[in-house]
Design a protein around this motif. Structure first.
Motif, PDB file in Angstrom:
ATOM      1  N   LEU A  80      11.910   8.815  -1.630  1.00 38.92           N
ATOM      2  CA  LEU A  80      11.251   9.618  -0.606  1.00 38.92           C
ATOM      3  C   LEU A  80      12.155  10.741  -0.116  1.00 38.92           C
ATOM      4  O   LEU A  80      11.693  11.849   0.165  1.00 38.92           O
ATOM      5  N   SER A 104      11.383  15.134  -0.727  1.00 38.69           N
ATOM      6  CA  SER A 104      11.084  15.686   0.590  1.00 38.69           C
ATOM      7  C   SER A 104      11.646  17.093   0.676  1.00 38.69           C
ATOM      8  O   SER A 104      12.404  17.540  -0.199  1.00 38.69           O
ATOM      9  N   PHE A 147       2.712  16.537  -1.664  1.00 37.54           N
ATOM     10  CA  PHE A 147       3.375  15.292  -1.258  1.00 37.54           C
ATOM     11  C   PHE A 147       4.681  15.581  -0.536  1.00 37.54           C
ATOM     12  O   PHE A 147       4.960  15.002   0.517  1.00 37.54           O
ATOM     13  N   GLN A 155       4.834  14.251   3.544  1.00 38.68           N
ATOM     14  CA  GLN A 155       5.362  12.917   3.766  1.00 38.68           C
ATOM     15  C   GLN A 155       6.236  12.893   5.030  1.00 38.68           C
ATOM     16  O   GLN A 155       6.713  13.931   5.497  1.00 38.68           O
ATOM     17  N   TRP A 179       3.549  10.351  12.649  1.00 39.67           N
ATOM     18  CA  TRP A 179       4.085   9.421  11.658  1.00 39.67           C
ATOM     19  C   TRP A 179       4.976   8.375  12.322  1.00 39.67           C
ATOM     20  O   TRP A 179       4.863   7.172  12.045  1.00 39.67           O
TER      21      TRP A 179
END
Length: 270
Positions: A195, A199, A215, A219, A247
């Protein structure tokens, strides 16, 4: 180490909630001493330095050619990676306490249900603070600086601590249901690295292939890094902070509920 707890039948102690506080202090002190003896604070210091050097040295000139101050751009994700690794340590500590029989011992004692979790999260917060402090100190050597006021700087640090705490709560619950520390690390480290790499923390969105940009842009780590980046330069905006806070809040609600259920409804032993 011998743990002694105050008498829960003492009405004065119970009325003021000092049983919980005293038990929390005892367990937090034990955890901090154990973390120090096992080198967890050394890892908290080393990891942000390793990540910063690993990305800053090879990419700084490339980013400079694109007009990006890479030290300023990079530091939020270095801080986030640092606190994420403290979450891994939290999971390992929960697993080791279970494997060593600490969970069984505490279950047989008059310990408030959430004291062990609270103590482990306090220890994790201290580790996160050490990691954040190291990252910022090393970042200053690379050229990172806070250009906003004191409130923006405090917001940067508190936001990072909040992310670290939420991740640690989730990791702690995972640590209680896995069978070994190695399995726990494998379950947490790989998703964290993937991740992070996918990013906008390490490189701008334009550096990704077209198909990967949605994505990378949407994210949580990207939103958190963007929020912290704006706080660092002293120009926070609600449009950037809102997705990151959503989030963070959603993860907090889910992971706190899971942790509460794990601590109060299940007794997990080796």
């Amino acid at each position: 180490m011998t743990l002694t707890w105050p008498d829960r039948t003492d009405p004065e102690v119970s009325a003021h909630g000092s049983v919980f506080v005293r038990q929390w202090l005892v367990m937090t002190g034990r955890n901090l001493r154990s973390a120090r003896s096992q080198g967890e604070f050394t890892i908290a210091v080393a990891m942000p330095v390793v990540f910063a050097l690993g990305f800053y040295l090879p990419l700084r000139l490339i980013m400079a050619d694109r007009g990006i101050d890479y030290a300023q751009f990079l530091m939020p994700i270095i801080v986030l990676q640092g606190v994420a690794f403290t979450a891994v340590a939290a999971a390992q500590r929960a697993t080791m306490d279970k494997m060593r029989g600490m969970s069984r011992r505490l279950a047989s004692m008059p310990v408030r249900p959430l004291v062990p979790l609270t103590a482990r999260m306090s220890t994790s917060t201290v580790r996160s603070a050490v990691s954040i402090g190291t990252a910022l100190a090393f970042g200053a050597l690379l050229g990172f600086s806070f250009d906003g006021d004191l409130l923006d700087t405090a917001g940067f640090v508190l936001f990072a601590l909040a992310v670290g705490l939420v991740l640690a709560i989730g990791a702690d619950s995972l640590g209680l249901v896995t069978r070994g520390a190695e399995a726990t690390s494998q379950l947490l480290v790989l998703p964290q690295l993937v991740l992070g790499m996918l990013s906008t923390g390490f490189v701008p969105e334009s550096s990704f292939p077209e198909w990967a940009r949605p994505f990378a842009r949407n994210q949580p780590i990207s939103h958190w890094a963007s929020t912290m980046r704006e706080l660092a330069v002293g120009e926070p905006t609600w449009a950037t902070a809102k997705p990151g806070l959503i989030w963070l809040g959603a993860l907090a609600v889910v992971l706190v509920a899971v942790a509460h259920h794990t601590q109060t409804h299940r007794r997990l032993y080796p």
